[in-house]
Design an enzyme around this catalytic site. Structure first.
Site, PDB file in Angstrom:
ATOM      1  N   LYS A 112      71.473 -70.310  42.038  1.00  0.00           N
ATOM      2  CA  LYS A 112      71.105 -69.295  41.052  1.00  0.00           C
ATOM      3  C   LYS A 112      69.579 -69.217  40.943  1.00  0.00           C
ATOM      4  O   LYS A 112      68.930 -70.198  40.588  1.00  0.00           O
ATOM      5  CB  LYS A 112      71.678 -69.655  39.676  1.00  0.00           C
ATOM      6  CG  LYS A 112      71.510 -68.500  38.691  1.00  0.00           C
ATOM      7  CD  LYS A 112      71.791 -68.908  37.269  1.00  0.00           C
ATOM      8  CE  LYS A 112      70.551 -69.290  36.527  1.00  0.00           C
ATOM      9  NZ  LYS A 112      69.572 -68.210  36.355  1.00  0.00           N
TER      10      LYS A 112
ATOM     11  N   GLY B 220      62.610 -76.397  36.786  1.00  0.00           N
ATOM     12  CA  GLY B 220      62.417 -75.556  35.613  1.00  0.00           C
ATOM     13  C   GLY B 220      61.767 -76.355  34.498  1.00  0.00           C
ATOM     14  O   GLY B 220      61.109 -77.366  34.750  1.00  0.00           O
TER      15      GLY B 220
ATOM     16  N   THR C 186      65.032 -77.703  29.438  1.00  0.00           N
ATOM     17  CA  THR C 186      66.233 -77.300  30.184  1.00  0.00           C
ATOM     18  C   THR C 186      66.737 -78.468  31.022  1.00  0.00           C
ATOM     19  O   THR C 186      67.946 -78.713  31.098  1.00  0.00           O
ATOM     20  CB  THR C 186      65.943 -76.096  31.110  1.00  0.00           C
ATOM     21  OG1 THR C 186      65.135 -75.158  30.422  1.00  0.00           O
ATOM     22  CG2 THR C 186      67.204 -75.437  31.606  1.00  0.00           C
TER      23      THR C 186
ATOM     24  N   GLU D 119      63.030 -81.308  38.754  1.00  0.00           N
ATOM     25  CA  GLU D 119      61.592 -81.048  38.904  1.00  0.00           C
ATOM     26  C   GLU D 119      61.164 -80.239  37.702  1.00  0.00           C
ATOM     27  O   GLU D 119      61.506 -79.056  37.585  1.00  0.00           O
ATOM     28  CB  GLU D 119      61.332 -80.257  40.197  1.00  0.00           C
ATOM     29  CG  GLU D 119      61.767 -80.948  41.468  1.00  0.00           C
ATOM     30  CD  GLU D 119      60.948 -82.187  41.782  1.00  0.00           C
ATOM     31  OE1 GLU D 119      59.830 -82.325  41.255  1.00  0.00           O
ATOM     32  OE2 GLU D 119      61.444 -83.030  42.545  1.00  0.00           O
TER      33      GLU D 119
ATOM     34  N   CYS E  42      53.477 -75.159  38.308  1.00  0.00           N
ATOM     35  CA  CYS E  42      53.682 -76.428  37.607  1.00  0.00           C
ATOM     36  C   CYS E  42      52.577 -77.426  37.918  1.00  0.00           C
ATOM     37  O   CYS E  42      52.368 -78.374  37.181  1.00  0.00           O
ATOM     38  CB  CYS E  42      55.041 -77.008  37.977  1.00  0.00           C
ATOM     39  SG  CYS E  42      55.227 -77.163  39.759  1.00  0.00           S
TER      40      CYS E  42
ATOM     41  N   GLU F  63      52.936 -77.944  27.530  1.00  0.00           N
ATOM     42  CA  GLU F  63      52.761 -77.097  28.712  1.00  0.00           C
ATOM     43  C   GLU F  63      52.690 -75.632  28.281  1.00  0.00           C
ATOM     44  O   GLU F  63      53.601 -75.133  27.626  1.00  0.00           O
ATOM     45  CB  GLU F  63      53.941 -77.286  29.677  1.00  0.00           C
ATOM     46  CG  GLU F  63      53.725 -76.544  30.980  1.00  0.00           C
ATOM     47  CD  GLU F  63      54.928 -76.622  31.914  1.00  0.00           C
ATOM     48  OE1 GLU F  63      56.064 -76.436  31.447  1.00  0.00           O
ATOM     49  OE2 GLU F  63      54.726 -76.839  33.122  1.00  0.00           O
TER      50      GLU F  63
HETATM   51  P1  NAD Z   1      63.672 -72.611  32.718  1.00  0.00           P
HETATM   52  O1  NAD Z   1      63.978 -74.046  32.503  1.00  0.00           O
HETATM   53  O2  NAD Z   1      63.737 -71.702  31.561  1.00  0.00           O
HETATM   54  O3  NAD Z   1      64.643 -71.979  33.813  1.00  0.00           O
HETATM   55  C1  NAD Z   1      64.730 -72.483  35.130  1.00  0.00           C
HETATM   56  C2  NAD Z   1      66.074 -72.088  35.714  1.00  0.00           C
HETATM   57  O4  NAD Z   1      67.092 -72.746  34.980  1.00  0.00           O
HETATM   58  C3  NAD Z   1      66.389 -70.600  35.616  1.00  0.00           C
HETATM   59  O5  NAD Z   1      67.112 -70.197  36.748  1.00  0.00           O
HETATM   60  C4  NAD Z   1      67.274 -70.529  34.385  1.00  0.00           C
HETATM   61  O6  NAD Z   1      68.127 -69.423  34.376  1.00  0.00           O
HETATM   62  C5  NAD Z   1      68.050 -71.820  34.513  1.00  0.00           C
HETATM   63  N1  NAD Z   1      68.598 -72.337  33.267  1.00  0.00           N
HETATM   64  C6  NAD Z   1      68.148 -72.169  32.005  1.00  0.00           C
HETATM   65  N2  NAD Z   1      68.965 -72.785  31.119  1.00  0.00           N
HETATM   66  C7  NAD Z   1      69.953 -73.382  31.834  1.00  0.00           C
HETATM   67  C8  NAD Z   1      71.090 -74.165  31.507  1.00  0.00           C
HETATM   68  N3  NAD Z   1      71.402 -74.460  30.245  1.00  0.00           N
HETATM   69  N4  NAD Z   1      71.884 -74.609  32.504  1.00  0.00           N
HETATM   70  C9  NAD Z   1      71.582 -74.336  33.793  1.00  0.00           C
HETATM   71  N5  NAD Z   1      70.532 -73.568  34.171  1.00  0.00           N
HETATM   72  C10 NAD Z   1      69.721 -73.102  33.208  1.00  0.00           C
HETATM   73  O7  NAD Z   1      62.247 -72.582  33.408  1.00  0.00           O
HETATM   74  P2  NAD Z   1      61.380 -71.305  33.782  1.00  0.00           P
HETATM   75  O8  NAD Z   1      60.799 -70.748  32.526  1.00  0.00           O
HETATM   76  O9  NAD Z   1      62.146 -70.424  34.692  1.00  0.00           O
HETATM   77  O10 NAD Z   1      60.232 -71.987  34.661  1.00  0.00           O
HETATM   78  C11 NAD Z   1      59.086 -72.547  34.141  1.00  0.00           C
HETATM   79  C12 NAD Z   1      59.172 -74.044  34.109  1.00  0.00           C
HETATM   80  O11 NAD Z   1      59.464 -74.570  35.402  1.00  0.00           O
HETATM   81  C13 NAD Z   1      57.872 -74.708  33.711  1.00  0.00           C
HETATM   82  O12 NAD Z   1      58.115 -75.719  32.783  1.00  0.00           O
HETATM   83  C14 NAD Z   1      57.344 -75.288  35.014  1.00  0.00           C
HETATM   84  O13 NAD Z   1      56.488 -76.398  34.886  1.00  0.00           O
HETATM   85  C15 NAD Z   1      58.612 -75.667  35.691  1.00  0.00           C
HETATM   86  N6  NAD Z   1      58.394 -75.812  37.130  1.00  0.00           N
HETATM   87  C16 NAD Z   1      58.421 -77.066  37.661  1.00  0.00           C
HETATM   88  C17 NAD Z   1      58.184 -77.244  39.020  1.00  0.00           C
HETATM   89  C18 NAD Z   1      58.215 -78.608  39.654  1.00  0.00           C
HETATM   90  O14 NAD Z   1      58.307 -78.682  40.869  1.00  0.00           O
HETATM   91  N7  NAD Z   1      58.155 -79.683  38.896  1.00  0.00           N
HETATM   92  C19 NAD Z   1      57.939 -76.127  39.824  1.00  0.00           C
HETATM   93  C20 NAD Z   1      57.915 -74.867  39.231  1.00  0.00           C
HETATM   94  C21 NAD Z   1      58.159 -74.719  37.883  1.00  0.00           C
END
Ligand code: NAD
Length: 480
Positions: free
Chosen positions: A173, A226, A230, A248, A282, A383
């Protein structure tokens, strides 16, 4: 335009027939719709993956590798098309999508096409016991991959490529905020000859579609990138079901600058590590820590360089900073600029929305530099994930290290110095998964990638990813 789910090699509507609007961040217009997929859609995707698994897991490495290579080539051939789609969906400058996002998506497939041919099971002769131990690395079965919106195709493929290379079938997804290139990937996989059901892409909200993947009893591993909140929520569902988990998560990365560094390199790279992709990476160095002796000089030079960045329409070739990904995210980032004022932070540059000609409804924000004096302020602890950095000074190596480590996060750190002893002392004590010295975001895909503390659990990249996507089984054979 209606995006569809990609299940069993076919593009299909969600069972409920429900769709969600998708926005173009550069002008605020709705430009497509994505399926609001439910448990039933995820169940369908799981069934397709389950059916494909026996054949795919037994497909020769050579054949798997060739198909992955073909996907890589097709992505490369469609560079302009995919980069345009990414930029429209995400708001990032087209130049960035062309130079980084899409080439890296292709590289992810090419890298794992090669890596899988070198990834081997191990055997140990247990001398003195007349026994041989074999450690088999077997594919897990059906695995789930969930990715965020900041580097859409780049991060989506970073999970999918090793998962399928290792012989698994996938229910994936992408973020509901940036679904477009994941949708286009389905077509590419079919064109490359990836057998039906090996990759299934289900679109929808995190709390419904994402959660349906995480809580599906037979999806045995979850690779998630993400936000930290989450990630914690996902772990609370997946851990009691004994799923393998790779998380991650967020970061609040220090960029530590000593006066003995190569100043010009540092300045140029610091502009990038602060504001590339609108600060929505990130790994961005959002806390800039500068040695007192060069603090005032750095401050003046940094402000000057940042003031030269052009905030503009992502499709204009001279744009450095495009639109933030959504209205909601813009509001979140702006709220931190207000918090800074309440906390006594001093805005040295930026802080305001930008009205871009002919795109007035887009989500544009100036790159913003805020001077702070206390590392415990919310701006240095939470963040923000936007074009906002803080700067503060330090006096000693010890103080720099304490400030750098004083956060719940532990993803990456950047260090600028030409002193070898200092490099070793500090890098060894930084509590992060990644440390860059005199550079930033220089990636070798063989290296382990991931964070410590609230930045996650597990490592991606190279053989680490292939280990995650396989189950190790030990077979001990005794002979006479
Ligand atoms: P998010 O956690 O809101 O969403 C990430 C993904 O998870 C999306 O596809 C979302 O639909 C899904 N999701 C949300 N709630 C869920 C649930 N309850 N169950 C399963 N899936 C769910 O994050 P975002 O706003 O899309 O991305 C930004 C975040 O991602 C920032 O905190 C950033 O630091 C992090 N990030 C981390 C890395 C890394 O490698 N460590 C890389 C890129 C982004």
């Amino acid at each position: 335009m209606k995006i569809k789910n990609y299940i069993n090699g076919e593009f299909i509507n969600p069972i409920s027939g429900e769709y969600i609007d998708n926005y173009n961040p550069s002008n605020g217009a709705i430009y497509s719709q994505i399926p609001n997929s439910s448990n039933e859609d995820v169940a369908l995707a799981y069934q397709a993956a389950k059916k494909a698994f026996p054949n795919w897991s037994k497909t020769s490495l050579d054949k798997r590798s060739k198909i992955l290579s073909k996907i890589a080539t097709l992505i490369e051939e469609k560079l302009d098309f995919l980069a345009t789609a990414e930029s429209k969906d995400n708001g990032k400058p087209l130049s960035l999508a062309k130079a980084i996002d899409i080439p890296r998506a292709s590289a992810n497939f090419q890298f794992f096409a090669n890596a899988i041919t070198q990834f081997s099971s191990e055997a140990h002769e247990s001398t003195g016991f007349n026994a041989v131990n074999i450690t088999l690395r077997e594919p897990i079965g059906v695995v789930g991959c969930i990715s965020p919106w900041n580097l859409p195709l780049y991060l989506f493929t970073w999970k999918i490529a090793p998962a399928i290379a290792a012989g698994n079938c996938v229910v994936a997804k992408p973020s509901e905020v940036t679904p477009m290139t994941a949708y286009l990937l389905g077509e590419i996989c079919s064109e490359a000859g990836l057998p039906k059901g090996v990759l299934n892409i289900v679109h929808g909200l995190g709390i419904t579609t994402g959660q349906a993947i995480v809580s599906h009893p037979d999806i045995k591993a979850i690779s998630f990138t993400g936000g930290t909140k989450t990630g914690a929520h996902i772990a609370s569902i997946a851990a009691p079901m004994f799923k393998k988990l790779s998380l991650e998560l967020g970061g609040k990365n220090p960029n530590i600058i000593f006066d003995d560094c190569n100043y010009e390199d540092m300045l140029e790279t610091t502009v990038k590590s602060s504001f590339a992709n609108q600060g929505q990476i990130c790994l961005c160095g959002s806390r800039i820590l500068v040695e007192e002796t060069i603090y005032e000089r750095f401050k003046a030079d940094f402000i000057k360089k940042v003031s030269e960045l052009k905030v503009g329409n992502p499709f204009e070739t001279d744009t450095n900073i495009g639109a933030l990904v959504s209205k909601q995210h813009l509001e979140k980032v702006k709220s931190y600029i207000d918090i800074a004022e309440q906390e006594g932070g001093k805005t040295l540059f930026g802080g305001n929305e930008v009205a871009v000609k002919n795109s007035e409804k887009g989500y544009y924000l100036q790159p913003t530099i805020i001077e702070v004096s206390d590392n415990n302020c919310r701006l240095n602890q939470e963040e923000i994930f936007g074009p906002v950095v803080t700067i503060m000074s330090f006096k000693t190596e010890k103080e720099a290290l304490e400030l750098a480590n004083d956060t719940q996060y532990g993803l990456s750190a950047t260090l600028w110095t030409n002193n070898l002893n200092r490099t070793m002392t500090i890098t060894k004590q930084l509590k992060t998964g990644i440390v860059w010295v005199n550079t930033w975001l220089l990636r070798d895909l063989r290296t382990p990638f991931g964070g410590t503390k609230a930045s996650g659990v597990g490592r991606e990249g190279g053989f680490e990813a292939l280990r995650f996507f396989t189950e190790a089984k030990n077979i001990c054979i005794k002979y006479e």
